[in-house]
Design an enzyme around this catalytic site. Structure first.
Site, PDB file in Angstrom:
ATOM      1  N   TYR A  25       0.798  -1.234   0.000  1.00  0.00           N
ATOM      2  CA  TYR A  25       0.000   0.000   0.000  1.00  0.00           C
ATOM      3  C   TYR A  25       0.829   1.281   0.000  1.00  0.00           C
ATOM      4  O   TYR A  25       0.256   2.373  -0.066  1.00  0.00           O
ATOM      5  CB  TYR A  25      -0.945  -0.010   1.214  1.00  0.00           C
ATOM      6  CG  TYR A  25      -1.948  -1.142   1.164  1.00  0.00           C
ATOM      7  CD1 TYR A  25      -2.890  -1.206   0.141  1.00  0.00           C
ATOM      8  CD2 TYR A  25      -1.942  -2.156   2.124  1.00  0.00           C
ATOM      9  CE1 TYR A  25      -3.799  -2.255   0.077  1.00  0.00           C
ATOM     10  CE2 TYR A  25      -2.857  -3.201   2.080  1.00  0.00           C
ATOM     11  CZ  TYR A  25      -3.786  -3.242   1.050  1.00  0.00           C
ATOM     12  OH  TYR A  25      -4.690  -4.275   0.983  1.00  0.00           O
ATOM     13  N   HIS A  82     -15.268  -6.587  -1.065  1.00  0.00           N
ATOM     14  CA  HIS A  82     -15.401  -7.985  -1.491  1.00  0.00           C
ATOM     15  C   HIS A  82     -16.509  -8.732  -0.750  1.00  0.00           C
ATOM     16  O   HIS A  82     -16.725  -9.911  -0.999  1.00  0.00           O
ATOM     17  CB  HIS A  82     -14.062  -8.708  -1.281  1.00  0.00           C
ATOM     18  CG  HIS A  82     -12.874  -7.892  -1.680  1.00  0.00           C
ATOM     19  ND1 HIS A  82     -12.682  -7.469  -2.982  1.00  0.00           N
ATOM     20  CD2 HIS A  82     -11.844  -7.368  -0.962  1.00  0.00           C
ATOM     21  CE1 HIS A  82     -11.565  -6.734  -3.035  1.00  0.00           C
ATOM     22  NE2 HIS A  82     -11.048  -6.662  -1.821  1.00  0.00           N
ATOM     23  N   ASP A  89     -26.052  -1.950  -2.053  1.00  0.00           N
ATOM     24  CA  ASP A  89     -27.441  -1.466  -2.048  1.00  0.00           C
ATOM     25  C   ASP A  89     -27.508   0.019  -1.701  1.00  0.00           C
ATOM     26  O   ASP A  89     -28.293   0.766  -2.295  1.00  0.00           O
ATOM     27  CB  ASP A  89     -28.279  -2.273  -1.040  1.00  0.00           C
ATOM     28  CG  ASP A  89     -28.611  -3.669  -1.544  1.00  0.00           C
ATOM     29  OD1 ASP A  89     -28.365  -3.961  -2.732  1.00  0.00           O
ATOM     30  OD2 ASP A  89     -29.109  -4.486  -0.734  1.00  0.00           O
ATOM     31  N   LEU A 103      -5.956   1.310  -3.819  1.00  0.00           N
ATOM     32  CA  LEU A 103      -4.534   1.640  -3.939  1.00  0.00           C
ATOM     33  C   LEU A 103      -3.799   0.565  -4.732  1.00  0.00           C
ATOM     34  O   LEU A 103      -2.989   0.861  -5.618  1.00  0.00           O
ATOM     35  CB  LEU A 103      -3.922   1.754  -2.535  1.00  0.00           C
ATOM     36  CG  LEU A 103      -4.511   2.891  -1.713  1.00  0.00           C
ATOM     37  CD1 LEU A 103      -4.763   2.454  -0.290  1.00  0.00           C
ATOM     38  CD2 LEU A 103      -3.607   4.093  -1.765  1.00  0.00           C
ATOM     39  N   SER A 104      -4.084  -0.685  -4.380  1.00  0.00           N
ATOM     40  CA  SER A 104      -3.401  -1.804  -5.032  1.00  0.00           C
ATOM     41  C   SER A 104      -4.225  -2.259  -6.244  1.00  0.00           C
ATOM     42  O   SER A 104      -5.416  -1.940  -6.349  1.00  0.00           O
ATOM     43  CB  SER A 104      -3.258  -2.959  -4.042  1.00  0.00           C
ATOM     44  OG  SER A 104      -4.539  -3.421  -3.621  1.00  0.00           O
ATOM     45  N   ARG A 109      -3.857  -9.681  -7.190  1.00  0.00           N
ATOM     46  CA  ARG A 109      -3.710 -10.204  -5.837  1.00  0.00           C
ATOM     47  C   ARG A 109      -4.537 -11.491  -5.650  1.00  0.00           C
ATOM     48  O   ARG A 109      -4.904 -12.127  -6.625  1.00  0.00           O
ATOM     49  CB  ARG A 109      -4.083  -9.095  -4.848  1.00  0.00           C
ATOM     50  CG  ARG A 109      -3.193  -7.853  -5.017  1.00  0.00           C
ATOM     51  CD  ARG A 109      -3.497  -6.792  -3.998  1.00  0.00           C
ATOM     52  NE  ARG A 109      -3.231  -7.247  -2.652  1.00  0.00           N
ATOM     53  CZ  ARG A 109      -3.693  -6.650  -1.545  1.00  0.00           C
ATOM     54  NH1 ARG A 109      -4.435  -5.565  -1.656  1.00  0.00           N
ATOM     55  NH2 ARG A 109      -3.406  -7.128  -0.358  1.00  0.00           N
ATOM     56  N   ARG A 113      -9.948 -11.196  -3.784  1.00  0.00           N
ATOM     57  CA  ARG A 113     -10.030  -9.738  -4.023  1.00  0.00           C
ATOM     58  C   ARG A 113     -10.505  -9.418  -5.439  1.00  0.00           C
ATOM     59  O   ARG A 113     -10.647  -8.257  -5.806  1.00  0.00           O
ATOM     60  CB  ARG A 113      -8.667  -9.075  -3.778  1.00  0.00           C
ATOM     61  CG  ARG A 113      -8.206  -9.165  -2.343  1.00  0.00           C
ATOM     62  CD  ARG A 113      -6.942  -8.359  -2.108  1.00  0.00           C
ATOM     63  NE  ARG A 113      -6.225  -8.882  -0.967  1.00  0.00           N
ATOM     64  CZ  ARG A 113      -6.453  -8.562   0.311  1.00  0.00           C
ATOM     65  NH1 ARG A 113      -7.377  -7.678   0.609  1.00  0.00           N
ATOM     66  NH2 ARG A 113      -5.760  -9.112   1.290  1.00  0.00           N
TER      67      ARG A 113
HETATM   68  C1  DQA Z   1      -7.828  -2.090  -0.928  1.00  0.00           C
HETATM   69  C2  DQA Z   1      -7.831  -3.516  -1.476  1.00  0.00           C
HETATM   70  C3  DQA Z   1      -8.669  -4.433  -0.597  1.00  0.00           C
HETATM   71  O1  DQA Z   1      -8.648  -5.765  -1.110  1.00  0.00           O
HETATM   72  C4  DQA Z   1      -8.130  -4.443   0.822  1.00  0.00           C
HETATM   73  O2  DQA Z   1      -8.960  -5.230   1.650  1.00  0.00           O
HETATM   74  C5  DQA Z   1      -7.958  -3.082   1.377  1.00  0.00           C
HETATM   75  C6  DQA Z   1      -7.397  -2.036   0.522  1.00  0.00           C
HETATM   76  C7  DQA Z   1      -6.868  -1.170  -1.715  1.00  0.00           C
HETATM   77  O3  DQA Z   1      -7.002   0.032  -1.582  1.00  0.00           O
HETATM   78  O4  DQA Z   1      -5.991  -1.668  -2.425  1.00  0.00           O
HETATM   79  O5  DQA Z   1      -8.203  -2.835   2.559  1.00  0.00           O
HETATM   80  O6  DQA Z   1      -9.134  -1.563  -1.051  1.00  0.00           O
END
Ligand code: DQA
Length: 152
Positions: A25, A82, A89, A103-104, A109, A113
């Site tokens: 991150y 997820h 809703d 961010l990722s 991954r 995810r």
């Molecule tokens: C996230 C990706 C999600 O899978 C993870 O649970 C996060 C951060 C991201 O910003 O990359 O908490 O949303």
């Protein structure tokens, strides 16, 4: 579009950015990201309401309030992305433009995810660009709102 307010919502564990899994991150904190967003929003003539909560119900309350208080939602729902049909809703009920941010790059991954409930209510998704993704989302949101205003 002048004076439009964008709600930027951050979900669980994003308060730990900077210390949390920096290899995934990055080192930027959520405060750093908020500052970059504030700067960019000012350039775009947008008002910003930047928030974080670790609680699903709190995020849902804020999304519900956005129907009255905001013109668009930028959402990094963290792991709720997820799992949360309730957030999906709420986003649908808000009837506002929604941009999903991560961010990722969630698609590089773990398989769990790769499913996003948020995407079902999003105009678009930005992932894999770290904190800069929020700035990209603001620029995209400004265009979405301007396009909608032009057609009114
Ligand atoms: C996230 C990706 C999600 O899978 C993870 O649970 C996060 C951060 C991201 O910003 O990359 O908490 O949303």
């Amino acid at each position: 579009m002048a004076g439009a307010t964008i709600l930027v919502l951050n979900g669980p564990n994003l308060n730990l950015l900077g210390v949390r899994e920096p290899a995934t991150y990055g080192r930027e904190t959520l405060a750093d990201i908020e500052e970059a967003c504030l700067e960019h929003a000012a350039e775009l003539g947008l008002s910003l309401d930047f928030r974080q909560s670790n609680h699903e119900g709190q995020l849902i309350d804020w999304i519900q309030e956005a129907r009255e208080n905001a013109d668009g939602i930028i959402l990094n729902a963290g792991a709720y992305t997820h799992t949360s049909i309730a957030i999906l809703d709420a986003l649908k009920a808000a009837e506002l433009p929604v941009i999903e941010v991560h961010l990722s790059n969630i698609y590089r991954r773990e398989a769990f995810r790769h499913t996003s409930y948020v995407s079902g209510a999003a105009n678009g998704i930005i992932c894999g660009f770290g904190g800069h993704g929020y700035v990209l989302a603001l620029a995209a949101m400004a265009r979405l709102i301007a396009a909608a205003t032009d057609h009114d």
